[in-house]
Design a protein around this motif. Structure first.
Motif, PDB file in Angstrom:
ATOM      1  N   HIS A 280      -4.650   5.475  -8.346  1.00 31.52           N
ATOM      2  CA  HIS A 280      -4.032   4.341  -7.659  1.00 31.52           C
ATOM      3  C   HIS A 280      -3.213   3.527  -8.664  1.00 31.52           C
ATOM      4  CE1 HIS A 280      -7.693   2.601  -9.338  1.00 31.52           C
ATOM      5  NE2 HIS A 280      -7.048   1.457  -9.338  1.00 31.52           N
TER       6      HIS A 280
ATOM      7  N   TRP B 264      -0.446  11.628  -9.542  1.00 26.35           N
ATOM      8  CA  TRP B 264      -1.022  10.791 -10.584  1.00 26.35           C
ATOM      9  C   TRP B 264      -1.433  11.661 -11.770  1.00 26.35           C
ATOM     10  CZ3 TRP B 264      -0.254   5.830 -10.412  1.00 26.35           C
ATOM     11  CH2 TRP B 264      -0.127   5.176  -9.192  1.00 26.35           C
TER      12      TRP B 264
ATOM     13  N   ARG C 292       0.828  -1.216   0.000  1.00 27.77           N
ATOM     14  CA  ARG C 292       0.000   0.000   0.000  1.00 27.77           C
ATOM     15  C   ARG C 292       0.857   1.259   0.000  1.00 27.77           C
ATOM     16  NH1 ARG C 292      -3.336  -3.198   3.158  1.00 27.77           N
ATOM     17  NH2 ARG C 292      -2.500  -2.428   5.133  1.00 27.77           N
TER      18      ARG C 292
ATOM     19  N   LEU D 181       2.962   9.278  -1.604  1.00 27.67           N
ATOM     20  CA  LEU D 181       3.426   8.930  -0.264  1.00 27.67           C
ATOM     21  C   LEU D 181       4.910   8.557  -0.283  1.00 27.67           C
ATOM     22  CD1 LEU D 181       3.020   8.351   2.727  1.00 27.67           C
ATOM     23  CD2 LEU D 181       2.082   6.119   2.092  1.00 27.67           C
TER      24      LEU D 181
ATOM     25  N   SER E 288       3.207   1.362  -3.488  1.00 30.65           N
ATOM     26  CA  SER E 288       2.462   1.619  -4.726  1.00 30.65           C
ATOM     27  C   SER E 288       1.742   2.968  -4.715  1.00 30.65           C
ATOM     28  CB  SER E 288       1.453   0.495  -4.968  1.00 30.65           C
ATOM     29  OG  SER E 288       0.466   0.487  -3.946  1.00 30.65           O
ATOM     30  N   ASP E 289       2.083   3.817  -3.762  1.00 35.41           N
ATOM     31  CA  ASP E 289       1.494   5.156  -3.645  1.00 35.41           C
ATOM     32  C   ASP E 289       2.605   6.187  -3.870  1.00 35.41           C
ATOM     33  OD1 ASP E 289       0.394   7.583  -2.844  1.00 35.41           O
ATOM     34  OD2 ASP E 289      -0.589   6.742  -1.076  1.00 35.41           O
TER      35      ASP E 289
END
Length: 162
Positions: free
Chosen positions: A49, A43, A23, A30, A26-27
């Motif tokens: 996501h 993005w 989590r 963050l 893959s962000d």
């Protein structure tokens, strides 16, 4: 400077589940807060996501130098792997980054971060001028060590090292 073998790699064991690690990994927005060179990410194209084909922009810095790259998600396998390809403006290939997550001891996991350099030889002088980094494999090895240390601290709830 098109490497078939990885240019840099590192590994860390963390006391977090593979799903929790994925989590965070893959962000990109963050992860930018945990990375050594990346200072921001967002993005693109309405993506929100990680999924194969999603794109994001990475914002990087080295001292006074600043540059942006466009990244495309190549693999998004929750709890197992996240990878993406990096391009400079004009779609010049730069590198591939990959995070592999394997089960570890006591419910934790082992995260391996790997980088392959894909930049064409003609672009290397421009890359050095833009980034100020002549030894990109060495810099990426150092960056991986820093990022993994910060990622471990984040996942384990400890204060992140500076």
């Amino acid at each position: 400077m098109l490497f078939k073998d990885p240019a840099a790699t590192g590994r860390v064991a963390v006391s977090a589940s593979p799903e929790a690690a994925y989590r965070v990994i893959s962000d990109p927005p963050l992860m930018a807060g945990l990375a050594a060179e990346t200072v921001g990410a967002r993005w693109l194209d309405g993506a929100g996501h990680a999924e194969v084909g999603a794109r994001f922009r990475g914002y990087n810095r080295n001292g006074f130098r600043r540059w942006a790259t466009t990244c495309e998600v190549l693999e998004a396998d929750p709890g197992r792997r996240f990878s993406y390809f990096v391009r400079a403006p004009l779609r010049v290939p730069i590198s591939r980054w990959q995070y592999d997550i394997a089960p570890g001891e006591d419910g934790g996991c082992v995260i391996t971060e790997t980088n392959w350099i894909k930049v064409p030889l003609w672009f290397i002088p421009f890359a050095i001028l833009i980034t100020g980094i002549a030894n990109r494999p060495g810099a990426n090895q150092d960056h991986i060590a820093t990022t993994l240390e910060r990622l471990k601290a984040h996942l384990e709830g400890a204060p992140a090292p500076a």
